[in-house]
Write a protein that holds these residues in place. Structure first.
Motif, mmCIF file in Angstrom:
data_model
loop_
_atom_site.group_PDB
_atom_site.id
_atom_site.type_symbol
_atom_site.label_atom_id
_atom_site.label_comp_id
_atom_site.label_asym_id
_atom_site.label_seq_id
_atom_site.Cartn_x
_atom_site.Cartn_y
_atom_site.Cartn_z
ATOM 1 N N UNK A 110 -21.820 -28.535 -39.145
ATOM 2 C CA UNK A 110 -22.023 -28.577 -37.688
ATOM 3 C C UNK A 110 -23.459 -28.992 -37.352
ATOM 4 N N UNK A 111 -24.416 -28.536 -38.160
ATOM 5 C CA UNK A 111 -25.809 -28.931 -37.902
ATOM 6 C C UNK A 111 -25.997 -30.442 -38.033
ATOM 7 N N UNK A 112 -25.160 -31.055 -38.870
ATOM 8 C CA UNK A 112 -25.235 -32.509 -39.033
ATOM 9 C C UNK A 112 -24.300 -33.223 -38.050
ATOM 10 N N UNK A 113 -23.701 -32.447 -37.148
ATOM 11 C CA UNK A 113 -22.859 -33.031 -36.096
ATOM 12 C C UNK A 113 -21.484 -33.443 -36.569
ATOM 13 N N UNK A 114 -21.026 -32.907 -37.718
ATOM 14 C CA UNK A 114 -19.709 -33.295 -38.232
ATOM 15 C C UNK A 114 -18.589 -32.519 -37.542
ATOM 16 N N UNK A 115 -17.415 -33.120 -37.519
ATOM 17 C CA UNK A 115 -16.230 -32.448 -37.003
ATOM 18 C C UNK A 115 -15.824 -31.350 -38.004
ATOM 19 N N UNK A 116 -15.499 -30.181 -37.469
ATOM 20 C CA UNK A 116 -15.236 -29.019 -38.331
ATOM 21 C C UNK A 116 -14.045 -29.242 -39.281
ATOM 22 N N UNK B 95 -33.995 -37.344 -42.556
ATOM 23 C CA UNK B 95 -33.131 -36.144 -42.634
ATOM 24 C C UNK B 95 -31.656 -36.495 -42.501
ATOM 25 N N UNK B 96 -31.364 -37.513 -41.715
ATOM 26 C CA UNK B 96 -29.964 -37.915 -41.542
ATOM 27 C C UNK B 96 -29.373 -38.509 -42.813
ATOM 28 N N UNK C 10 -16.876 -21.296 -47.184
ATOM 29 C CA UNK C 10 -16.359 -22.035 -46.021
ATOM 30 C C UNK C 10 -17.325 -21.912 -44.836
ATOM 31 N N UNK C 11 -17.739 -20.679 -44.549
ATOM 32 C CA UNK C 11 -18.605 -20.465 -43.381
ATOM 33 C C UNK C 11 -19.967 -21.128 -43.575
ATOM 34 N N UNK D 293 -22.623 -28.739 -50.277
ATOM 35 C CA UNK D 293 -23.365 -28.776 -49.006
ATOM 36 C C UNK D 293 -24.181 -30.071 -48.897
ATOM 37 N N UNK E 137 -19.379 -24.994 -43.308
ATOM 38 C CA UNK E 137 -19.085 -25.468 -41.953
ATOM 39 C C UNK E 137 -20.309 -25.353 -41.052
ATOM 40 N N UNK E 138 -21.100 -24.308 -41.259
ATOM 41 C CA UNK E 138 -22.355 -24.169 -40.502
ATOM 42 C C UNK E 138 -23.248 -25.392 -40.759
#
Lengths: 272, 271
Positions: free
Chosen positions: A115-121, A88-89, A107-108, A161, A111-112
């Motif tokens: 964030x699930x992949x741990x990225x900086x916004x 998955x990574x 955008x939303x 995405x 960014x959602x």
């Protein structure tokens, strides 16, 4: 270390459905039957087949969304089932149906996902805008609700995405279906660039012969859940003794690709 | 750790923006909840019975909070299946614990804000003195009972995986049964004898019993000062145990259903 991006051995998957008033009768559909193929790291491999041939099921298995009944699957050396978290990574997926929260903006949604992949916004937002620009989408649409965007723009957001995390492996399930010719060209050019610059391994399913021939080094024909032939476009044509990939498919699979694929092919030829 | 925080924030970020986009509906539902609560509490005012009024008020407040916690968690998967995003959530490298914790955190925060608005709205209609209530004790009981309701929500959240429509129907029936058996507006002793055993397994029964003591509803008809938290030791113990059992059980059930869904192909978009 293996230089294979995707390794599929004897993969089978069936679905059963209960039928009848008391739901006592059980019908079993074999979606994938003994499928085996390999995709080298950095290669773009195309899977051609009509609707219901098993393409999406195969993509779902490789995306860890379906558990195989039998067979061995390795993605960049990681096993499915067993090492799904590692897979998955490293895997991005685009499906034919761009699934989003349609009330939210691009955008939303992006960014959602980031964030699930741990990225900086902030970094994710910058990268998203870069990818969208490369795909030919204007930045001002970035904050509009997705339900207000065209199908083509939504699909570009879906591709963004999948690419946000810069995955070394991309699973593209008919990513250009329903797109206008310009959008389709934009996406195809971007995929070629992606493979050239980052060495991304790509599995592309399609029923668009022209697209598959343009993008894929090797192509597999899938029908009735079975991989019936594979090779370069020229090898497949030679094996079938056919002039075109379309005719090669008919000769080898004993059936045509669907009407939509046929229409798109005609449109591409007309455009050319 | 940073990754875990970002992932949890991801679910809060999503749910905040979804709430923002559906804000007019949020206002409509909250308005309806305030009016509905006021009409229930005014029954006590009409009867000229302060004890009944306060009993109804506690019921309205508590149910307004706990049912929303349950509903929001239970429906989160339904929304994802309708939108088709469930496959993408399940494809992301996020543990189910973080996924469901993120959903639960937002649901609880949303339910608290909504419950506060309902209470403030009710105070516009009813002149009642709550100054003798044990407010810190009430916060403790609501926090502990919310955990048990989160567990129930997690178990109900699996239902839409089987079928979004049938799952939503089943969730509503389950919520209705909880409302009936927990004695939200009455004492559970008035329930038919065959139904009373069900009230024992509902966390709302214990939360209501504790809240009524803490607000100052005594055994008789007179109002008394809010009881100390120690008077609710039994209810708090049961609620804590329920939280300790329901949350891990909810996660376990969710994991089982996720595995089943991946075998049968039930994660696809429906709706």
């Amino acid at each position: 270390m293996s230089n294979l991006g995707i390794e599929v051995r004897s993969l089978s998957k069936s679905f059963s459905k209960r039928k009848g008033l008391m739901r006592t009768r059980r019908s079993v559909t074999r979606a994938l039957a003994d499928v085996s193929f390999e995709v080298a790291v950095g290669e773009t491999y195309g899977l051609l087949g009509p609707n219901g041939s098993g393409k999406s099921t195969l993509i779902r298995v490789l995306s860890t969304l379906l558990t195989p009944d039998e067979g061995d699957v390795r993605m960049l050396g990681y096993h499915i089932p067993g090492e799904e978290d590692e897979v998955r990574r490293r895997v991005g997926r685009v499906s034919v149906d761009a699934a989003f929260y349609k009330k939210l903006s691009a955008r939303e949604n992006l960014l959602y996902s980031a964030l699930l992949y741990g990225l900086d916004k902030a970094a994710a937002e910058r990268r998203a805008l870069e990818i969208l620009e490369a795909l030919g989408m204007e930045g001002e649409k970035f904050t509009d609700p997705l339900e207000e965007l065209s199908r083509g723009m939504q699909q570009k957001v879906a591709i963004t995405r999948a690419l946000l995390v810069n995955p070394p492996l991309l699973l593209l399930d008919e990513p250009t279906t329903g797109l206008d010719p310009k959008s389709r060209r934009d996406v195809q050019t971007f995929l070629e660039k992606l493979r050239g610059e980052h060495g991304t391994t790509i599995l592309l399913t399609s029923h668009d012969m022209a697209e598959t021939e343009r993008l894929c080094a090797r192509i597999g024909f899938i029908a009735g859940g079975r991989l019936i032939a594979e090779g370069t476009a020229d090898e497949l044509k030679a094996t079938a003794g056919a002039e075109t990939l379309d005719d090669a498919f008919i000769a080898l699979a004993g059936q045509k690709l669907d009407d939509e694929g046929e229409k798109r092919r005609e449109a591409v030829l007309a455009e050319a | 750790m940073e990754q875990v925080l970002r992932q949890t924030w991801g679910f809060l970020f999503r749910d905040y923006h979804l709430t923002r986009r559906y804000f007019s509906w949020v206002v409509v539902f909250t308005f309806y909840a305030v009016v509905n609560s006021a009409t229930v509490v005014l029954i006590g005012v009409a009867a000229g019975d302060r004890r009944l009024t306060l009993t109804l008020m506690v019921g309205v407040m508590l149910w307004g909070l706990l049912s929303v916690v349950f509903q929001e968690i239970a429906n989160s998967i339904t929304y994802e299946r309708w939108e088709g995003t469930l496959e993408y959530t399940f494809m992301a490298p996020v543990s189910r614990l973080i996924h469901l914790a993120g959903v639960s955190l937002f649901s609880t925060a949303y339910a608290v804000v909504r419950a506060v608005i309902i209470v403030l709205g009710m105070l516009l209609f009813v002149d009642i003195d709550l100054s003798r209530a044990n407010w810190p004790g009430l916060v403790v009981v609501l926090a502990v009972s919310s955990v048990a309701f989160i567990g129930l929500g997690l178990m109900a959240a699996v239902l839409p995986v089987f079928s979004p429509e049938r799952g939503a129907e089943a969730t509503n029936i389950f919520q209705g049964v909880l409302l009936l058996v927990s004695g939200v507006y009455y004492d559970v002793s008035v329930l038919p004898r065959w139904l009373q055993p069900l009230s024992v397994v509902s966390p709302a029964t214990y939360a209501l019993s504790a809240c009524r003591k803490l607000v100052g509803i005594g055994a008789g008809s007179e109002m008394v000062a809010g009881a100390p938290l120690s008077a609710c030791a039994y209810e708090l113990t049961v609620l804590t145990l329920m939280g300790l059992v329901f949350v891990p059980l909810g996660l376990y059930v969710f994991a089982l259903v996720e595995r089943w869904a991946k075998q049968t192909g039930k994660l696809k978009r429906t709706g």
